[in-house]
Design a protein around this motif. Structure first.
Motif, PDB file in Angstrom:
ATOM      1  N   LYS A 322     -18.676 -17.133  14.248  1.00  0.00           N
ATOM      2  CA  LYS A 322     -18.114 -17.027  12.895  1.00  0.00           C
ATOM      3  C   LYS A 322     -17.850 -15.570  12.532  1.00  0.00           C
ATOM      4  N   GLU A 323     -18.747 -14.682  12.950  1.00  0.00           N
ATOM      5  CA  GLU A 323     -18.557 -13.256  12.667  1.00  0.00           C
ATOM      6  C   GLU A 323     -17.286 -12.738  13.324  1.00  0.00           C
ATOM      7  N   MET A 324     -17.040 -13.162  14.574  1.00  0.00           N
ATOM      8  CA  MET A 324     -15.829 -12.742  15.276  1.00  0.00           C
ATOM      9  C   MET A 324     -14.580 -13.303  14.598  1.00  0.00           C
ATOM     10  N   VAL A 325     -14.625 -14.597  14.270  1.00  0.00           N
ATOM     11  CA  VAL A 325     -13.474 -15.228  13.625  1.00  0.00           C
ATOM     12  C   VAL A 325     -13.176 -14.560  12.291  1.00  0.00           C
ATOM     13  N   PHE A 326     -14.216 -14.256  11.540  1.00  0.00           N
ATOM     14  CA  PHE A 326     -14.041 -13.567  10.261  1.00  0.00           C
ATOM     15  C   PHE A 326     -13.374 -12.213  10.462  1.00  0.00           C
ATOM     16  N   THR A 327     -13.788 -11.503  11.513  1.00  0.00           N
ATOM     17  CA  THR A 327     -13.201 -10.190  11.799  1.00  0.00           C
ATOM     18  C   THR A 327     -11.734 -10.326  12.176  1.00  0.00           C
ATOM     19  N   TRP A 328     -11.420 -11.335  12.998  1.00  0.00           N
ATOM     20  CA  TRP A 328     -10.023 -11.548  13.375  1.00  0.00           C
ATOM     21  C   TRP A 328      -9.164 -11.835  12.150  1.00  0.00           C
ATOM     22  N   ILE A 329      -9.666 -12.696  11.257  1.00  0.00           N
ATOM     23  CA  ILE A 329      -8.907 -13.052  10.058  1.00  0.00           C
ATOM     24  C   ILE A 329      -8.776 -11.842   9.137  1.00  0.00           C
ATOM     25  N   LEU A 330      -9.851 -11.071   9.016  1.00  0.00           N
ATOM     26  CA  LEU A 330      -9.852  -9.915   8.131  1.00  0.00           C
ATOM     27  C   LEU A 330      -8.936  -8.805   8.645  1.00  0.00           C
ATOM     28  N   THR A 331      -8.692  -8.782   9.965  1.00  0.00           N
ATOM     29  CA  THR A 331      -7.879  -7.716  10.553  1.00  0.00           C
ATOM     30  C   THR A 331      -6.485  -7.652   9.944  1.00  0.00           C
ATOM     31  N   PHE A 332      -5.861  -8.789   9.715  1.00  0.00           N
ATOM     32  CA  PHE A 332      -4.485  -8.784   9.221  1.00  0.00           C
ATOM     33  C   PHE A 332      -4.367  -8.143   7.842  1.00  0.00           C
ATOM     34  N   PRO A 333      -5.115  -8.595   6.827  1.00  0.00           N
ATOM     35  CA  PRO A 333      -5.006  -7.901   5.530  1.00  0.00           C
ATOM     36  C   PRO A 333      -5.666  -6.528   5.538  1.00  0.00           C
ATOM     37  N   GLY A 334      -6.775  -6.382   6.298  1.00  0.00           N
ATOM     38  CA  GLY A 334      -7.510  -5.119   6.284  1.00  0.00           C
ATOM     39  C   GLY A 334      -6.742  -3.983   6.934  1.00  0.00           C
ATOM     40  N   CYS A 335      -6.373  -4.164   8.192  1.00  0.00           N
ATOM     41  CA  CYS A 335      -5.629  -3.120   8.907  1.00  0.00           C
ATOM     42  C   CYS A 335      -4.239  -2.946   8.303  1.00  0.00           C
ATOM     43  N   GLY A 336      -3.640  -4.069   7.859  1.00  0.00           N
ATOM     44  CA  GLY A 336      -2.320  -3.979   7.224  1.00  0.00           C
ATOM     45  C   GLY A 336      -2.356  -3.142   5.956  1.00  0.00           C
ATOM     46  N   LEU A 337      -3.399  -3.310   5.150  1.00  0.00           N
ATOM     47  CA  LEU A 337      -3.521  -2.534   3.912  1.00  0.00           C
ATOM     48  C   LEU A 337      -3.743  -1.052   4.212  1.00  0.00           C
ATOM     49  N   ILE A 338      -4.578  -0.766   5.207  1.00  0.00           N
ATOM     50  CA  ILE A 338      -4.805   0.632   5.592  1.00  0.00           C
ATOM     51  C   ILE A 338      -3.489   1.277   6.023  1.00  0.00           C
ATOM     52  N   ALA A 339      -2.713   0.564   6.846  1.00  0.00           N
ATOM     53  CA  ALA A 339      -1.417   1.084   7.305  1.00  0.00           C
ATOM     54  C   ALA A 339      -0.468   1.286   6.133  1.00  0.00           C
ATOM     55  N   TYR A 340      -0.466   0.360   5.198  1.00  0.00           N
ATOM     56  CA  TYR A 340       0.389   0.460   4.004  1.00  0.00           C
ATOM     57  C   TYR A 340       0.051   1.722   3.209  1.00  0.00           C
ATOM     58  N   LEU A 341      -1.241   1.935   2.945  1.00  0.00           N
ATOM     59  CA  LEU A 341      -1.670   3.086   2.129  1.00  0.00           C
ATOM     60  C   LEU A 341      -1.412   4.408   2.850  1.00  0.00           C
ATOM     61  N   ILE A 342      -1.699   4.454   4.157  1.00  0.00           N
ATOM     62  CA  ILE A 342      -1.465   5.694   4.903  1.00  0.00           C
ATOM     63  C   ILE A 342       0.028   6.000   4.971  1.00  0.00           C
ATOM     64  N   THR A 343       0.853   4.968   5.133  1.00  0.00           N
ATOM     65  CA  THR A 343       2.307   5.169   5.158  1.00  0.00           C
ATOM     66  C   THR A 343       2.794   5.755   3.840  1.00  0.00           C
ATOM     67  N   LYS A 344       2.347   5.186   2.730  1.00  0.00           N
ATOM     68  CA  LYS A 344       2.744   5.695   1.418  1.00  0.00           C
ATOM     69  C   LYS A 344       2.287   7.152   1.232  1.00  0.00           C
ATOM     70  N   LEU A 345       1.087   7.443   1.694  1.00  0.00           N
ATOM     71  CA  LEU A 345       0.559   8.806   1.589  1.00  0.00           C
ATOM     72  C   LEU A 345       1.386   9.777   2.416  1.00  0.00           C
ATOM     73  N   PHE A 346       1.667   9.411   3.657  1.00  0.00           N
ATOM     74  CA  PHE A 346       2.430  10.281   4.554  1.00  0.00           C
ATOM     75  C   PHE A 346       3.855  10.505   4.038  1.00  0.00           C
TER      76      PHE A 346
END
Length: 350
Positions: A322-346
């Protein structure tokens, strides 16, 4: 269309942004070899079929071969990644956004590695590119739905296929060897598991190598100001470069990941480890031939779960799963949001 190595060096010398993009992309390839590659050899090491150092050397060689062989046979995965997002026609800003995506992927991967969670670099790559493209376009028009849907297909297909194939393969193995003494088959399955781990490493290179070469080609064509809508041919020099960098990363592969995948999910015997490796490799081969970008981590882990569940569902550590599955699911919004914010900053800074 393709890019020769001399042309690539010329563009690299005259374009500082491309230099940064290439460095970051290779950094992500390095992290992929570091974080994802240990999954391929995890079961073999955990069942003591092969020692860690020889397993790492084997993984480096098989990753290298996987990148070469599968790319010559079928480069559809690379093309799917290339066409998955649209950064727009401003190629300078597009390169900046691509840099932001690569940084987000590294941040996400290293955080997961620190906590020993086998997150998927494939999911992080897809999420990072998507978040950066959305930031560039200020809308979801930066996502090519026709290509992105292949990611969704791959996400569910690889999990289901990995689990079912793992369950089926171990059942077949148990049936074939049901009349034989377990002691007499131990040597066979020890060697078979080494072969299975080699096959998993080969398919890891085949899948993940193509994904990152697709990103590499995207950055190079952006630097040239080329809007390539059709297909492209991956040059041999790029296959060699990505293979070497991924292999270098594999040499730094972490014991935390091997332990999480090979030991925490379910305790395996050598014949079960062989079944899990074979099931994972077959599932990855099928998805690669279909051009679906899937996670080698997810496929291997679900194959292990299927093997464990073939006896009793309680054999699987569902808490770790369950911990792995949660991490996989969280990756899409989590990493996507980080990329979004860093892109806007850059884009604001540069």
């Amino acid at each position: 269309m393709t890019v020769s190595f001399p042309d690539f060096l010329d563009h690299l010398a005259g374009n500082p942004v491309l230099c940064i993009t290439v460095a970051l992309t290779l950094g992500v390839v390095l992290v992929n070899g570091w974080i994802d590659a240990p999954n391929a050899i995890a079961t073999g090491v955990s069942t003591r079929a092969i020692k860690p150092y020889p397993a790492i050397i084997m993984a480096v060689i098989c990753n290298f071969l996987g990148v070469f062989v599968m790319t010559f046979i079928n480069a559809n995965v690379a093309e799917t990644i290339y066409h998955m997002v649209d950064f727009g026609s401003n190629y300078h800003d597009s390169l900046i956004a691509l840099c932001a995506a690569m940084i987000a992927i590294v941040i996400w991967a290293m955080t997961a590695w620190f906590f020993g969670i086998p997150t998927s670099e494939s999911h992080a790559l897809i999420a990072g590119l998507s978040g950066a493209a959305i930031a560039m376009q200020n809308s979801f028009s930066g996502i090519n739905a026709e290509e992105w849907v292949k990611v969704i297909y791959g996400l569910f297909l690889s999990a289901i296929l990995g689990f079912l194939t793992g369950w089926a393969v171990v059942r077949i193995v148990e049936y074939i060897f049901r009349m034989m003494d377990r002691q007499k088959t131990s040597g066979f399955f020890k060697n078979a598991q080494v072969a299975g781990a080699a096959a998993m490493s080969f398919m890891h290179g085949a899948q993940d190598g193509q994904k990152f070469m697709g990103v590499f080609m995207l950055g190079m064509f952006m630097a040239e100001g080329v809007d390539l809508q059709g297909g492209f041919r991956i040059p041999v020099w790029l296959m060699i470069l990505c293979s070497l960098i991924m292999g270098l990363g594999t040499c730094f592969g972490g014991y935390k990941i091997i332990k999480a995948v090979g030991m925490n999910v379910v305790k395996l015997q050598q014949y079960q480890g062989f079944a899990a490796d074979l099931a994972g490799a077959l599932s990855l081969l099928f998805c690669s031939l279909c051009g679906l970008p899937v996670s080698s981590t997810q496929t291997k882990t679900t194959a292990i779960m299927g093997v464990g569940a073939s006896k009793r569902l309680t054999n699987v550590n569902w808490g770790a799963a369950k911990e792995m599955v949660f991490t996989w699911i969280l990756t899409f919004p989590g990493c996507g949001l980080i990329a979004y914010l860093i892109t806007k900053l850059f884009l604001h800074i540069f």
